[in-house]
Design a protein around this motif. Structure first.
Motif, short mmCIF file in Angstrom:
data_model
loop_
_atom_site.label_atom_id
_atom_site.label_comp_id
_atom_site.label_asym_id
_atom_site.label_seq_id
_atom_site.Cartn_x
_atom_site.Cartn_y
_atom_site.Cartn_z
N PHE A 200 -17.42 22.80 21.22
CA PHE A 200 -18.24 22.73 20.02
C PHE A 200 -18.80 21.34 19.78
N ASN A 201 -19.15 20.64 20.87
CA ASN A 201 -19.69 19.29 20.72
C ASN A 201 -20.92 19.27 19.80
N PHE A 202 -21.77 20.26 19.96
CA PHE A 202 -23.00 20.30 19.16
C PHE A 202 -22.66 20.35 17.67
N ILE A 203 -21.69 21.19 17.31
CA ILE A 203 -21.26 21.29 15.92
C ILE A 203 -20.58 19.99 15.49
N TYR A 206 -22.87 17.17 14.38
CA TYR A 206 -23.46 17.34 13.05
C TYR A 206 -22.43 17.30 11.94
N PHE A 207 -21.18 17.69 12.25
CA PHE A 207 -20.13 17.67 11.23
C PHE A 207 -19.36 16.35 11.23
N GLY A 208 -19.58 15.52 12.24
CA GLY A 208 -18.99 14.19 12.25
C GLY A 208 -17.57 14.10 12.76
N PHE A 209 -17.14 15.04 13.64
CA PHE A 209 -15.79 14.88 14.19
C PHE A 209 -15.85 14.51 15.67
#
Length: 363
Positions: A200-203, A206-209
């Motif tokens: 889930f790199n893409f997520i 955008y979510f900052g983790f």
């Protein structure tokens, strides 16, 4: 009352009793440290890493993805049935009971597999030092120490012509870093590695983790899209979670100790870079002039990396990230970390206390 209703109510009562007993057990940090963290947990953690470590992708990410789409499917199915059937046939009480049952079961499994580590004595107990209130002078001193270390380690990287390795090779180097640190600190011994690139790199961007630990599969996931100079320290942080350091400041500190004690320039720079940013932001809140003076003294290569990091964050700015950070902050607060997201930066207090007792950070 139907038989299904009685079973659901009985199940809820049993699970509530188990959860309450678990909370009672967790109220004794010494008991948790000795019987769970240093007792049963190493076997649980090692078993999960053996089970899933050889799988080339994140099983936990697949599980999360499956549960997400399953929940969407069940929700759509429920709405469809509500539209087609008469309202009296819908039984909200049993639906809520089953939902409550599910979350109680997840809560219990989460704590058995890892979550009880939130209630342990922790790394301060293991390393025989106490974190205390610190002064502005302490923050200035640690900024100076970290400034020198980050500059020295950056210069060493450039002088040696070291380039960042592939994700696979970096994970191997991370294992070597833990092996080196465990010679001095046996409780940092790490075997059966299970650190994987996040699906889930893409997520994550955008979510900052930058990484996360999956307590249900024992896997550590790293966002490999983040700038490469962050990844060695992130690897160490996530493996520290696997070793039972649940609180974020403790995982940060354990990862910091491993990285700086490794003798590997990549890991030392990554840790000193991150810790300098934490310490400098801490100082900025009380003395912005002093903080800016320290930043101005950074090696040009370090300044370039800071600009790279800012550009990365700028690229993925979006309205959803603050919401995610707020939600995750609430999760941290619910798990004995009342400062929420600020818990990460509390590693500065750990490094100050460690430095005052033992000398240079990292040993």
């Amino acid at each position: 009352m139907q038989k299904t209703d009685r079973r659901s109510i009985l199940s809820v009562i049993i699970l509530i009793c188990i959860a309450l007993a678990m909370r009672l057990y967790a109220s004794g940090a010494g008991t948790v440290e000795s019987s769970y963290t240093s007792g049963i947990y190493p076997y649980i953690s090692s078993f999960l890493r053996r089970l899933w470590g050889s799988v080339p992708f994140s099983v936990g990410d697949v599980l999360y993805g499956f549960l997400f789409f399953f929940a969407l499917w069940k929700g759509a199915q429920r709405l469809s049935r509500l539209r087609k059937e008469k309202l009296p046939r819908f039984r909200p009480k049993i639906t809520w009971l089953k939902t409550f049952n599910f979350f109680l079961l997840v809560y219990i499994i989460f704590n058995v597999l890892w979550g009880l580590n939130y209630d342990r004595k922790g790394i301060h107990y293991q390393m025989n030092f106490q974190r205390e209130a610190y002064s502005k002078e302490d923050v200035i001193n640690i900024n100076n120490v970290l400034l020198q270390q980050v500059n020295i380690s950056k210069e060493a990287l450039l002088r040696q012509g070291i380039s960042y390795p592939s994700t696979k090779d970096l994970l191997i180097q991370t294992n070597h870093a833990f092996a080196a640190a465990s010679k001095k600190y046996p409780f940092l011994s790490y075997s059966n590695p299970s650190v994987k690139p996040s699906l889930f790199n893409f997520i994550g961007n955008y979510f900052g983790f930058s990484g996360y630990y999956n307590p249900f599969t024992g896997e550590a996931q790293v966002n490999t899209d983040i700038p490469p100079f962050l990844q060695p320290y992130v690897n160490c942080h996530e493996i520290s979670h696997q070793l039972g350091y649940a609180k974020e400041n403790e995982a940060n500190f354990a990862g910091y100790i491993v990285a700086t004690a490794s003798g590997d320039s990549l890991f030392m720079y990554s840790a000193y870079f991150d810790l300098f940013l934490y310490a400098n932001r801490n100082l900025y809140r009380t003395d912005s002039v002093a903080a800016k003076k320290f930043s101005a003294l950074l090696h040009p290569g370090v300044k370039k990396d800071i600009e790279t990091l800012k550009a990365y964050y700028k690229k993925y700015e979006n309205p959803a990230e603050p919401v995610f950070r707020w939600a995750y902050g609430k999760y941290l607060e619910a798990n004995d970390q009342p400062l929420g997201m600020t818990t990460y930066s509390e590693v500065v207090a750990d490094v100050i206390a460690w430095h005052k007792k033992y000398g240079q950070p990292g040993g």
